[in-house]
Design an enzyme around this catalytic site. Structure first.
Site, PDB file in Angstrom:
ATOM      1  N   ASP A  61       0.821  -1.209   0.000  1.00  0.00           N
ATOM      2  CA  ASP A  61       0.000   0.000   0.000  1.00  0.00           C
ATOM      3  C   ASP A  61       0.856   1.260   0.000  1.00  0.00           C
ATOM      4  OD1 ASP A  61      -2.203  -1.584  -0.012  1.00  0.00           O
ATOM      5  OD2 ASP A  61      -2.858  -1.138   2.034  1.00  0.00           O
ATOM      6  N   ASN A 138      -5.468   8.760   1.123  1.00  0.00           N
ATOM      7  CA  ASN A 138      -5.663   8.092   2.409  1.00  0.00           C
ATOM      8  C   ASN A 138      -6.059   9.058   3.519  1.00  0.00           C
ATOM      9  OD1 ASN A 138      -5.404   5.339   2.103  1.00  0.00           O
ATOM     10  ND2 ASN A 138      -3.619   5.171   3.435  1.00  0.00           N
ATOM     11  N   SER A 182      -5.756   6.213  10.983  1.00  0.00           N
ATOM     12  CA  SER A 182      -6.969   6.635  11.682  1.00  0.00           C
ATOM     13  C   SER A 182      -7.537   5.497  12.529  1.00  0.00           C
ATOM     14  CB  SER A 182      -8.017   7.115  10.670  1.00  0.00           C
ATOM     15  OG  SER A 182      -9.230   7.434  11.310  1.00  0.00           O
TER      16      SER A 182
END
EC number: 2.7.1.23
Length: 279
Positions: A61, A138, A182
């Site tokens: 990622d 993101n 997050s």
């Protein structure tokens, strides 16, 4: 003139160079395209100002985010993104190595499935003048530029004063980014196609320490509290530091009308993928 494909690899990943060569040879010999290779694991001093059929990433990622940053910085966001996973979690890079030929074939057979991923837009302004205007896939993070110092911020929603946070930082994340930093900070996971975004404080020291989810129509404004002083704060977009700013700046967030085109090859549902990768 040959059609071109952009291939972004992370040579810090074991086997990436070998797989990159396999992908390159397959594209050149079967479809007679020119492959432009970029190693995102090393410093990049220039980005090819050309039109590409699509982008392929080889890595995890993190590799996808680095490649996406290149696209965003060069305003080249319309091309399909084929993300082949050589990492661990693989929420963004979710195509298996053994499937890369099938995915490429589907592109040239016009049978690809495209998933649109929302972008988060931030403007940093000072005395009414825009200093930066950027996009993130993101998340966007604000934190003190001084180690071990908290930030004190006031939050406004749609121009209406809301609340204040005292914390180590603030994370504003898209649905795509909600499974990353997050989530680690205690924020909610948002379904990938949810049209909204989330705000999560990092290690809050406030009485109110919860996250919020906002609709795509909401606009957030974050400024530093006048009651407390910090020297400067830094802003990170998808993990990349875009500079430090004084306490008299204002950060404004909203969901962009623009999106990225990710190629989907996985048939698993969001819930199944979440269960397999996180739980």
């Amino acid at each position: 003139m040959k059609n071109k494909v952009l291939l972004c690899i992370n040579t810090l990943k074991s086997g990436a160079s070998i797989l990159g060569n396999d992908v390159k040879v397959y594209l050149e010999t079967k479809y007679f395209v020119e492959v432009v290779l970029i190693d995102v694991g090393r410093p990049l001093f220039s980005f090819p100002k050309e039109n590409f059929l699509f982008l392929i990433t080889l890595g995890g990622d993190g590799t996808v985010l680095l490649a996406v940053n290149l696209l965003l910085e060069n305003e080249n966001i319309d091309i399909p993104i084929i993300s082949i996973n050589m990492g661990n979690v693989g929420f963004l890079a979710d195509i298996k190595i053994e499937d890369f030929k099938k995915v490429i074939d589907r592109f040239f057979n016009n049978s690809l499935v495209i998933n649109k991923k929302f972008l988060l837009h931030v403007t940093v302004s000072q005395h009414g003048k825009d200093l930066i205007s950027k996009y993130a896939l993101n998340d966007i993070i604000i934190r003190s530029s001084v180690l071990n110092k908290m930030i004190y911020v006031d939050l406004m929603v749609n121009s209406e004063s809301f609340l204040s946070y005292k914390s180590d930082g603030i994370i504003v994340s898209t649905p795509t980014g909600s499974t990353g930093y997050s989530f680690s900070a205690g924020g909610p996971i948002l379904e990938a196609d949810l049209e909204g975004f989330x705000l999560t404080p990092i290690s809050p020291h406030s009485v109110y320490n919860r996250s919020f989810v906002f609709s795509k129509l909401s606009k957030l404004s974050i400024s530093f509290s006048k009651e407390y002083f910090i020297a400067a704060a830094s802003i990170f977009l998808d993990g990349i530091n875009f500079g430090s700013f004084g306490v008299d700046v204002v950060f404004e967030f909203k969901i962009s009308s623009q999106s990225l085109n990710f190629v989907s090859f996985c048939t698993d549902t969001f819930v199944k993928r979440l269960k397999n990768k996180l739980l």
